[in-house]
Design a protein around this motif. Structure first.
Motif, PDB file in Angstrom:
ATOM      1  N   ALA B  52       0.868  -1.177   0.000  1.00 51.71           N
ATOM      2  CA  ALA B  52       0.000   0.000   0.000  1.00 51.71           C
ATOM      3  C   ALA B  52       0.897   1.216   0.000  1.00 51.71           C
ATOM      4  O   ALA B  52       2.006   1.189   0.542  1.00 51.71           O
ATOM      5  N   ALA B  53       0.443   2.286  -0.625  1.00 54.81           N
ATOM      6  CA  ALA B  53       1.233   3.519  -0.646  1.00 54.81           C
ATOM      7  C   ALA B  53       0.318   4.725  -0.558  1.00 54.81           C
ATOM      8  O   ALA B  53      -0.831   4.683  -1.004  1.00 54.81           O
ATOM      9  N   VAL B  54       0.824   5.781   0.037  1.00 53.26           N
ATOM     10  CA  VAL B  54       0.143   7.075  -0.011  1.00 53.26           C
ATOM     11  C   VAL B  54       1.147   8.082  -0.557  1.00 53.26           C
ATOM     12  O   VAL B  54       2.358   7.941  -0.376  1.00 53.26           O
ATOM     13  N   TYR B  55       0.611   9.116  -1.215  1.00 52.64           N
ATOM     14  CA  TYR B  55       1.458  10.041  -1.973  1.00 52.64           C
ATOM     15  C   TYR B  55       1.172  11.484  -1.584  1.00 52.64           C
ATOM     16  O   TYR B  55       0.142  11.795  -0.995  1.00 52.64           O
ATOM     17  N   THR B  56       2.082  12.356  -1.964  1.00 55.00           N
ATOM     18  CA  THR B  56       1.893  13.795  -1.747  1.00 55.00           C
ATOM     19  C   THR B  56       0.559  14.265  -2.316  1.00 55.00           C
ATOM     20  O   THR B  56       0.090  13.757  -3.336  1.00 55.00           O
ATOM     21  N   THR B  57      -0.027  15.250  -1.663  1.00 57.63           N
ATOM     22  CA  THR B  57      -1.239  15.873  -2.189  1.00 57.63           C
ATOM     23  C   THR B  57      -0.905  17.003  -3.158  1.00 57.63           C
ATOM     24  O   THR B  57      -1.787  17.656  -3.680  1.00 57.63           O
ATOM     25  N   SER B  58       0.375  17.244  -3.377  1.00 55.84           N
ATOM     26  CA  SER B  58       0.753  18.302  -4.319  1.00 55.84           C
ATOM     27  C   SER B  58       0.196  17.997  -5.700  1.00 55.84           C
ATOM     28  O   SER B  58       0.152  16.856  -6.133  1.00 55.84           O
ATOM     29  N   LYS B  59      -0.229  19.065  -6.382  1.00 60.13           N
ATOM     30  CA  LYS B  59      -0.747  18.881  -7.742  1.00 60.13           C
ATOM     31  C   LYS B  59       0.366  18.585  -8.730  1.00 60.13           C
ATOM     32  O   LYS B  59       0.108  18.233  -9.873  1.00 60.13           O
ATOM     33  N   PHE B  60       1.608  18.762  -8.316  1.00 58.64           N
ATOM     34  CA  PHE B  60       2.738  18.494  -9.208  1.00 58.64           C
ATOM     35  C   PHE B  60       3.441  17.219  -8.769  1.00 58.64           C
ATOM     36  O   PHE B  60       4.595  17.250  -8.349  1.00 58.64           O
ATOM     37  N   GLN B  61       2.739  16.089  -8.844  1.00 59.30           N
ATOM     38  CA  GLN B  61       3.368  14.825  -8.456  1.00 59.30           C
ATOM     39  C   GLN B  61       4.504  14.517  -9.421  1.00 59.30           C
ATOM     40  O   GLN B  61       4.339  14.562 -10.642  1.00 59.30           O
ATOM     41  N   ALA B  62       5.629  14.147  -8.843  1.00 58.64           N
ATOM     42  CA  ALA B  62       6.808  13.872  -9.656  1.00 58.64           C
ATOM     43  C   ALA B  62       6.644  12.553 -10.417  1.00 58.64           C
ATOM     44  O   ALA B  62       5.839  11.691 -10.051  1.00 58.64           O
ATOM     45  N   ALA B  63       7.454  12.402 -11.480  1.00 62.54           N
ATOM     46  CA  ALA B  63       7.377  11.232 -12.359  1.00 62.54           C
ATOM     47  C   ALA B  63       7.477   9.892 -11.614  1.00 62.54           C
ATOM     48  O   ALA B  63       6.692   8.979 -11.880  1.00 62.54           O
ATOM     49  N   PRO B  64       8.427   9.720 -10.671  1.00 63.28           N
ATOM     50  CA  PRO B  64       8.540   8.411 -10.013  1.00 63.28           C
ATOM     51  C   PRO B  64       7.249   7.994  -9.301  1.00 63.28           C
ATOM     52  O   PRO B  64       6.929   6.806  -9.246  1.00 63.28           O
ATOM     53  N   LEU B  65       6.512   8.984  -8.756  1.00 64.44           N
ATOM     54  CA  LEU B  65       5.261   8.646  -8.080  1.00 64.44           C
ATOM     55  C   LEU B  65       4.250   8.092  -9.076  1.00 64.44           C
ATOM     56  O   LEU B  65       3.489   7.178  -8.759  1.00 64.44           O
ATOM     57  N   LYS B  66       4.260   8.645 -10.264  1.00 64.48           N
ATOM     58  CA  LYS B  66       3.326   8.163 -11.286  1.00 64.48           C
ATOM     59  C   LYS B  66       3.670   6.727 -11.692  1.00 64.48           C
ATOM     60  O   LYS B  66       2.787   5.889 -11.874  1.00 64.48           O
ATOM     61  N   VAL B  67       4.951   6.461 -11.814  1.00 64.89           N
ATOM     62  CA  VAL B  67       5.390   5.109 -12.182  1.00 64.89           C
ATOM     63  C   VAL B  67       5.038   4.120 -11.071  1.00 64.89           C
ATOM     64  O   VAL B  67       4.543   3.019 -11.336  1.00 64.89           O
ATOM     65  N   THR B  68       5.279   4.507  -9.824  1.00 62.08           N
ATOM     66  CA  THR B  68       4.949   3.633  -8.694  1.00 62.08           C
ATOM     67  C   THR B  68       3.456   3.334  -8.657  1.00 62.08           C
ATOM     68  O   THR B  68       3.034   2.185  -8.439  1.00 62.08           O
TER      69      THR B  68
END
Lengths: 410, 410
Positions: B52-68
């Motif tokens: 399970a993962a949770v991510y930044t709420t920033s509207k500018f999510q970085a590329a690695p987060l998208k891949v994950t």
């Protein structure tokens, strides 16, 4: 709110102040609340003036704000405002409220006014009671006058750790007559020992009903005073008070009046001028930062994004360090609640474009470094989401900010 | 979330880490992204782990987060996570995304994994492309191991300006067997030149479905990682990732399982431990601040008020200055959106009550001064509005914070 061509109808009156509009006098004295600085001040109108006020959104509104609200509620007229620095009379319970009413009563007696025509404001330490003997003595000493030095006495009496006095004066034409608006403010200097308080007092000889004045003031406060931030903290004592005594002899202004827009501009100019002076004199500040956001889905979101940027500690320290860190601006935008498309953001600092359609642009570090040495830094963001525009003002975050706020007792 | 008696079921494993739970290895190498520090790290499980993962709420999510996110979406299983420091691969558009996918591909090839079983994380400069040659070389160099030094290599490789490694290890009993949970994190040190990124990786040999794991992680993140603040800014790269490979051999956990609460505590303890380590190592920090708010109308409002207090620059500078400025705490509470009655607030700093029913209490300045010299400061607030409780953690605001964030280029 107003366009350039309209704004040209507003004249900046050099040397003008709260006593420039017809029928106003001011005074400021040293009553011993502070070691040597003036600490009790007064603005008084010849006649009861129509008025409007806005107050802090803090849930812990200080006693003087409650008394002022009660005064205004009775007849929507204020003839005098009495202000002290050094003690905020906040978190002082029932006794604090009694003290603020007593301060109002003494002022009414001294100047033969109705008590409910007197507004009260305080700024200073939270959680301590007013030294009432000194307040009483101070009120007795007040001898208001119209000349520039009387306005300066008032401007000084309301300051806490502010480094400079804050004032403005503008004029415009209404019904073919020249009308004036003057302002005095204290800013975001931290006070011994507790809070940044923002106080602004605006006088005008314009003729306008209190309800219209209040509507315009609320609107303009949202785009000016509410758009400045020094450290993100809100005081218990913030207040903006406008008095309009009608002494210019014009017809009463309503939105239907041909010169209504001139009045709106006049108030907007005055509020923006005072707000920027407050931001520029933030504690430890070396630079004024102005952030403009365009292309938000509406003006409210543009203002929200602008304020998020100007309030970011990371942006503030970068500007202090004269570092063109646009990544920190992206960080602040990404965190704001404004609608954003991550692929369509433009960012420039001064004349230098750093991000275009969310893609980093090559720029000269040398050029950026030279621009960032200025003491007024402009950041411009376009979100390309709509037609919403907004501005916010703040200051950089320096060693001195920490020093002022960490070491006052040591 | 958990009570004291339950919490006693959790054991702190001294010297434990992300490689303590069964079936996990780690590695960290110097691939040349930084001058000399390790900069590429890996955690790998023997088998694909539920996750399970949770991510930044920033509207500018970085590329690695998208891949994950894409990896996890495919099968809700992760076998390895590859991390680099020095470059955030954020605001890097299409090429950034291609680079993050390539990083995932190389890791899958080297360790013979399915690409969608690999998670990717990056931390560092915004707006610059990954140096792919160095990334490729780094991945080739990774030789994971189970001993303490391998975990330490990983913990070091993910750091930026953090001063210390952050790790934890706890165990509990499930189905009569000992299960372990280990964690590694990087914190709120600002990175050259842009942002604070928070990364946390948690490994466990517990057996649990990904959907349950995600539900619990989200809940616990709200009371731990989301309750820390160093400077109020949110990164483009924040991520918390939990892997549960089931190697302990227990039955699969569901909320109906008798030991469900033990598991929830285990995760809560791990997240709180890492979160506090991150707050304590905030840039320039000299003290960890813990704020507890009781008596809010619900837990959410209690957490909101606690975070407002611990995030206030005025509170942070006061704590740095070892100054018992409760007025600044009132200011922060008054500004929060939590429901407050201005007449019923209690405030204490450490053991010293300063405000009771919103009335200032006499206290010994000397006693307060001695307490404030500690490096862990507790602030307690009771709003007396309901049964809502919440905590937040942060650090003081020092000269060094300004120095680190203003002067990196000069």
């Amino acid at each position: 709110m107003y366009t350039m061509s309209q704004a040209q109808a507003i004249k900046d009156i050099a040397g003008g102040s709260i006593t420039t509009p017809k029928g106003y006098k001011a005074s400021g004295v040293h009553a011993g609340l502070r070691y040597s600085k003036k600490d009790v001040g007064l603005i008084i109108s010849n006649v009861p003036a129509n008025c409007a006020a806005v107050y802090t959104t803090s849930k812990f509104q200080a006693a003087p704000l409650k008394v002022t609200q009660e005064s205004i509620a009775e007849e929507q007229k204020i003839q005098a405002v009495i202000v002290n620095s050094a003690c905020a009379n906040a978190c002082t319970g029932e006794q604090g409220l009694r003290d603020a009413f007593q301060m109002r009563q003494w002022t009414a007696e001294k100047f033969h006014l109705q008590p409910h025509h007197v507004a009260v404001a305080s700024t200073g330490v939270i959680g301590e009671f007013l030294p009432m003997g000194k307040i009483q003595k101070g009120i007795q000493m007040l001898e208001p006058g119209k000349e520039e030095e009387f306005a300066a006495d008032f401007q000084t009496a309301i300051l806490t750790t502010d480094l400079v006095m804050k004032s403005c004066c503008f004029s415009t034409e209404i019904d073919g007559k020249t009308v004036y608006m003057g302002g005095a403010a204290k800013g975001s200097g931290m006070i011994h020992p507790n809070m940044a308080t923002m106080l602004a007092f605006i006088t005008t000889d314009v003729n306008i009903e209190s309800n219209y004045l209040h509507a315009v003031l609320k609107e303009i406060t949202n785009t000016t005073f509410n758009q400045i931030t020094v450290d993100g903290d809100t005081s218990t004592n913030d207040m903006v008070l406008v008095m309009a005594n009608g002494e210019s002899g014009t017809n009463s202004l309503t939105p239907a009046h041909a010169d209504w827009d001139h009045f709106v501009q006049l108030l907007a100019k005055s509020c923006e001028s005072l707000a920027k002076q407050i931001a520029k004199d933030g504690e430890g500040a070396t630079k004024l930062i102005e952030v403009e956001v365009n292309g938000a889905i509406n003006d409210g979101e543009a203002r929200m994004a602008a304020k998020q940027i100007v309030g970011s500690n990371l942006v503030k320290t970068a500007i202090y360090g004269e570092d063109a860190n646009w990544g920190r601006i992206i960080g602040a935008i990404g965190q704001s609640d404004a609608k954003v498309n991550p692929d369509t953001v433009d960012i420039s600092i001064g004349p230098i474009t750093m991000l275009k359609n969310s893609e980093p642009q090559p720029f000269s570090e040398e050029e950026a470094s030279i621009y960032l040495q200025d003491n007024m830094i402009q950041i411009h963001v376009d979100l390309h989401q709509g037609n919403g525009n907004g501005k916010a003002w703040g200051c950089d975050l320096s060693y001195d900010y920490v020093k002022i706020n960490a070491s006052y007792r040591t």
